[in-house]
Design an enzyme around this catalytic site. Structure first.
Site, mmCIF file in Angstrom:
data_model
loop_
_atom_site.group_PDB
_atom_site.id
_atom_site.type_symbol
_atom_site.label_atom_id
_atom_site.label_comp_id
_atom_site.label_asym_id
_atom_site.label_seq_id
_atom_site.Cartn_x
_atom_site.Cartn_y
_atom_site.Cartn_z
ATOM 1 N N LYS A 125 48.932 60.766 26.362
ATOM 2 C CA LYS A 125 49.529 60.119 26.922
ATOM 3 C C LYS A 125 50.992 59.918 26.742
ATOM 4 O O LYS A 125 51.284 60.303 25.673
ATOM 5 C CB LYS A 125 48.385 58.719 26.678
ATOM 6 N N ASP A 165 50.695 57.018 35.402
ATOM 7 C CA ASP A 165 50.521 55.238 35.452
ATOM 8 C C ASP A 165 50.755 54.369 35.745
ATOM 9 O O ASP A 165 51.750 54.299 36.650
ATOM 10 C CB ASP A 165 49.929 55.375 33.387
HETATM 11 P P1 NDP Z 1 50.411 49.696 39.180
HETATM 12 O O1 NDP Z 1 51.581 49.953 38.511
HETATM 13 O O2 NDP Z 1 49.756 50.838 40.008
HETATM 14 O O3 NDP Z 1 49.730 48.206 39.350
HETATM 15 C C1 NDP Z 1 49.350 48.315 38.341
HETATM 16 C C2 NDP Z 1 48.781 46.597 38.861
HETATM 17 O O4 NDP Z 1 48.214 46.062 37.490
HETATM 18 C C3 NDP Z 1 50.169 45.689 39.101
HETATM 19 O O5 NDP Z 1 49.694 44.786 39.944
HETATM 20 C C4 NDP Z 1 50.578 45.141 38.084
HETATM 21 O O6 NDP Z 1 51.359 43.917 38.652
HETATM 22 C C5 NDP Z 1 49.519 44.616 37.678
HETATM 23 N N1 NDP Z 1 49.407 44.609 35.811
HETATM 24 C C6 NDP Z 1 50.254 45.194 35.122
HETATM 25 N N2 NDP Z 1 50.649 44.752 33.856
HETATM 26 C C7 NDP Z 1 50.371 43.678 34.099
HETATM 27 C C8 NDP Z 1 50.049 42.623 33.015
HETATM 28 N N3 NDP Z 1 50.388 42.033 31.545
HETATM 29 N N4 NDP Z 1 49.964 41.607 33.302
HETATM 30 C C9 NDP Z 1 48.557 41.075 34.246
HETATM 31 N N5 NDP Z 1 49.107 42.303 35.632
HETATM 32 C C10 NDP Z 1 49.197 43.515 34.927
HETATM 33 O O7 NDP Z 1 48.910 50.549 37.716
HETATM 34 P P2 NDP Z 1 47.727 51.663 37.854
HETATM 35 O O8 NDP Z 1 47.285 50.904 39.514
HETATM 36 O O9 NDP Z 1 47.962 52.898 38.399
HETATM 37 O O10 NDP Z 1 47.011 51.133 36.811
HETATM 38 C C11 NDP Z 1 45.627 49.773 36.593
HETATM 39 C C12 NDP Z 1 45.020 50.076 35.384
HETATM 40 O O11 NDP Z 1 44.430 51.403 35.595
HETATM 41 C C13 NDP Z 1 46.169 50.305 33.698
HETATM 42 O O12 NDP Z 1 45.265 50.190 32.729
HETATM 43 C C14 NDP Z 1 45.904 51.642 33.957
HETATM 44 O O13 NDP Z 1 46.108 52.662 32.521
HETATM 45 C C15 NDP Z 1 44.449 52.456 34.319
HETATM 46 N N6 NDP Z 1 44.389 53.642 35.242
HETATM 47 C C16 NDP Z 1 45.268 53.887 36.449
HETATM 48 C C17 NDP Z 1 45.131 55.185 36.357
HETATM 49 C C18 NDP Z 1 45.281 56.026 38.197
HETATM 50 O O14 NDP Z 1 44.950 56.781 38.418
HETATM 51 N N7 NDP Z 1 46.561 55.318 38.584
HETATM 52 C C19 NDP Z 1 43.737 56.346 36.108
HETATM 53 C C20 NDP Z 1 42.743 55.834 34.708
HETATM 54 C C21 NDP Z 1 43.483 54.332 34.398
HETATM 55 P P3 NDP Z 1 52.777 43.595 38.616
HETATM 56 O O15 NDP Z 1 52.996 44.585 40.260
HETATM 57 O O16 NDP Z 1 53.406 42.468 38.787
HETATM 58 O O17 NDP Z 1 53.392 44.624 37.638
#
Ligand code: NDP
Length: 446
Positions: A125, A165
């Site tokens: 990571k 991520d």
């Molecule tokens: P994005 O950056 O596309 O989206 C993240 C989302 O979560 C946004 O809506 C963001 O809001 C919100 N968010 C982020 N941090 C916080 C916080 N501290 N409190 C509340 N909301 C928060 O990321 P992903 O969708 O790619 O990832 C989301 C999760 O999924 C993570 O845990 C990641 O590790 C996991 N994941 C992702 C994969 C992928 O393929 N993308 C694969 C496997 C796991 P805002 O817009 O306000 O920042």
């Protein structure tokens, strides 16, 4: 914990002030006690002591110049955790909360997740405390180029293949890939999540969200005879995972009534209109509160945790770690929620997981339920090596097969070790056994 207590003690001593890493390791070691009992040869070979220590930890300075001409300095990380079953593989997180403990927890989880996919990928990571929010495209580009300037010397298509991520989407992968190509003078599959015209895989964007739904559908049907059809679903987040999980829920006959971002959540009892969300979050990069301007019947609430008090049948936490605590878990159960699938990494606290398991909720733990993203990244690597592209339908069908197999293997491992329908234990064991046997076969490498 008995046999593995000393491993946990060492992790805490060696990695002080890194609670997220401790939490991820503790959960896994608790599931592995019976495995340690069954395999004294793995104990003797120090497999458990070795798997919790990253093979390599790279921390570096990332200087860049902002639009006003001021020099900014961020900290970059790449932790190459385990290469027993394939080249290191795992995403890059760009978020102000990033520090060693977050990268270690994610890297450790990634070892077992990648193993579960059945594809040959080790665990890693990376990331930075850089916040892309509010930055111009040019600022993001300069940061990504500086980040890759250092990272390039540590990665490669047969060494380490980073991906997206939180905070790292197609735009950031593009800037990083461009810099890598310039530095190395080679066009190679060194990053996944690439654009479709330059080596990306169809269905990669959708993969984590779609995969989450395929996994949960199989789990719910097998364990409870239920499905998404007619179900009310709450999803947190509105990023890559959340948006495509929502799309698949609608395709499978469910109704998503809430989504959130880091400021608050929206509730639309008639069902969230996804094109509006995609316009706001993917195109305009604005806050989710904008949604109610387009759909005045919906409501917006400031703050995130209240989303779990909305009545639903299925919850898919897809934003960030530890977003469901014990109180939120109890509210979900009291409101009749019968299934929880973790789209994000470690979104439920240990206390929340306890509540779900005790209540008989079908619980899909992150390393199994959200493995569809990295699985499709593995398929992207495969297509890059073949210099060939599969159709969307071909990739989607492979993804579905992989997710169903992850469920079957996790479920079988849980049953084999007396954990019943506990998929947390099952996924930990199924993922671990493959890596452990590879580490054992390869000897104690220096
Ligand atoms: P994005 O950056 O596309 O989206 C993240 C989302 O979560 C946004 O809506 C963001 O809001 C919100 N968010 C982020 N941090 C916080 C916080 N501290 N409190 C509340 N909301 C928060 O990321 P992903 O969708 O790619 O990832 C989301 C999760 O999924 C993570 O845990 C990641 O590790 C996991 N994941 C992702 C994969 C992928 O393929 N993308 C694969 C496997 C796991 P805002 O817009 O306000 O920042």
């Amino acid at each position: 914990m008995k046999l593995l207590a000393s491993v946990m003690e060492q992790v805490i001593k060696r990695n002080p002030n890194e609670p997220e890493f401790h939490q991820a390791v503790r959960e896994v070691l608790e599931s592995l006690e019976p495995v340690a009992e069954k395999h004294p040869e793995w104990m003797a070979a120090g497999i458990f002591d070795r798997i919790v220590e990253p093979e390599r930890q790279i921390i570096f300075r990332v200087p860049w110049v902002d639009d006003s001409g001021k020099v900014q300095v961020n900290r970059g990380f790449r932790f190459q955790f385990n290469s027993a079953i394939g080249p290191y593989k795992g995403g890059i997180r760009l978020h102000p909360s990033v520090y060693s403990g977050i990268i270690k927890f994610l890297g450790f989880e990634q070892i077992l997740k990648n193993s579960l996919t059945g594809l040959p990928m080790g665990g890693a990571k990376g990331g930075s405390d850089f916040d892309p929010k509010g930055k111009s495209d040019n600022e993001v580009m300069r940061f990504c180029q500086s980040f890759m300037f250092e990272l390039a010397r540590h990665i490669g298509p047969d060494t380490d293949v980073p991906a997206g991520d939180i905070g790292t989407g197609g735009r950031e992968i593009g800037y990083m890939f461009g810099m890598y190509k310039k530095l190395r003078n080679e066009f190679t599959g060194v990053l996944t999540g690439k654009g479709l015209t330059w080596g990306g895989s169809l269905a990669r964007t959708e993969a984590t969200g779609y995969g989450l739904c395929y996994f949960m559908d199989e789990a719910m049907q097998t364990i409870k005879g239920k499905s998404f059809k007619g179900a009310t679903v709450v999803i947190s987040g509105s990023g890559n995972v959340a948006i495509y999980a929502a799309e698949k829920v609608f395709q499978l006959g469910g109704k998503v009534v809430a989504l959130s971002d880091s400021n608050g959540y929206i509730y639309d009892p008639d069902g969230i209109k996804l094109p509006t969300i995609q316009q706001i979050k993917e195109v305009e990069r604005k806050r989710i509160s904008e949604y109610i301007k387009y759909h005045p019947k919906a409501t917006y609430t400031e703050g995130c945790s209240g989303i779990w008090s909305i009545k639903c049948d299925i919850a898919l936490p897809s934003a960030t770690q530890n977003e469901i605590d014990e109180a939120s878990a109890k509210k979900l159960v009291a409101n009749g929620c019968f299934a929880v699938g973790e789209g994000a990494n470690m979104p439920s606290t240990p206390e929340a997981i306890e509540v779900f398991l005790k209540a008989g909720v079908v619980f899909g733990p992150a390393k199994a339920a959200n493995a569809g993203g990295v699985a499709t990244s593995g398929l992207e690597m495969c297509q890059n090596s073949m210099r060939y592209s599969w159709t969307f339908e071909e990739v989607d069908a492979k993804l579905k097969d992989i997710m169903i197999n992850i469920f079957k293997n996790s479920s079988a491992a849980a049953k084999a070790y007396g954990f019943g329908n506990n998929l947390v234990a099952g996924a930990n064991i199924a993922g671990f056994e493959k890596v452990a046997s590879a580490m054992f076969a390869q000897g104690i490498t220096y």
